[in-house]
Write a protein that holds these residues in place. Structure first.
Motif, short mmCIF file in Angstrom:
data_model
loop_
_atom_site.label_atom_id
_atom_site.label_comp_id
_atom_site.label_asym_id
_atom_site.label_seq_id
_atom_site.Cartn_x
_atom_site.Cartn_y
_atom_site.Cartn_z
N CYS A 250 42.73 44.40 34.34
CA CYS A 250 44.06 44.05 33.84
C CYS A 250 44.97 45.25 34.04
N SER B 155 46.05 40.11 35.94
CA SER B 155 44.61 40.03 35.74
C SER B 155 43.96 39.69 37.08
N ILE C 294 41.13 36.26 28.59
CA ILE C 294 41.77 37.54 28.31
C ILE C 294 42.07 37.60 26.82
#
Length: 143
Positions: free
Chosen positions: A86, A97, A43
């Motif tokens: 997300c 997530s 991420i």
């Protein structure tokens, strides 16, 4: 090249660093950054200060405000498969997530740190979303 009347956003510039890895992106509700899920399971936490937004090259005054500044970028290993979605909590303090690995992770937005892992799904989790009160969330997957 971009005309000053329609400049690229800082968010676009942040996503441009993904090099074909981008699977999902979500803007922070307080407009100070974004989270982007990547195909490699990471991420991207990208944060901007209000001053950076106002003093960007295409600032609010329409003039040449200088450089874009240096946003805070942090790549965090998150999942063992692509991050499909997300979602920010309404107060922007937490992030969910969802991934192909069947897991959902809860993150602290400010620290870019994992708070909890939910691994009950045996199939990819396509999406997740916080409830409006922020105490629960829902997931969407094959099972």
């Amino acid at each position: 090249s971009f005309a000053t009347s329609s400049p690229p956003s800082l968010c676009l510039l942040a996503l441009n660093t993904s090099h074909g890895q981008l699977c999902s992106a979500q803007l922070n509700p307080t407009a100070n950054g974004l989270a982007a899920g990547r195909a490699d399971g990471q991420i991207l936490f990208a944060r901007y200060s209000r001053a950076q937004l106002l003093q960007s090259r295409w600032g609010a005054d329409g003039g040449d405000g200088g450089s874009l500044g240096t946003p805070s970028f942090h790549l965090q290993p998150a999942h063992s498969g692509p991050v499909y979605h997300c979602d920010f909590s309404h107060d922007s303090r937490m992030l969910l997530s969802s991934s192909q690995d069947g897991g959902v992770r809860l993150w602290s937005w400010h620290r870019a740190a994992r708070l909890a892992s939910y691994l009950n799904h045996g199939f990819p989790v396509w999406s997740s979303a916080f409830a409006s009160h922020g105490q629960q969330f829902v997931t969407c997957c094959y099972d």
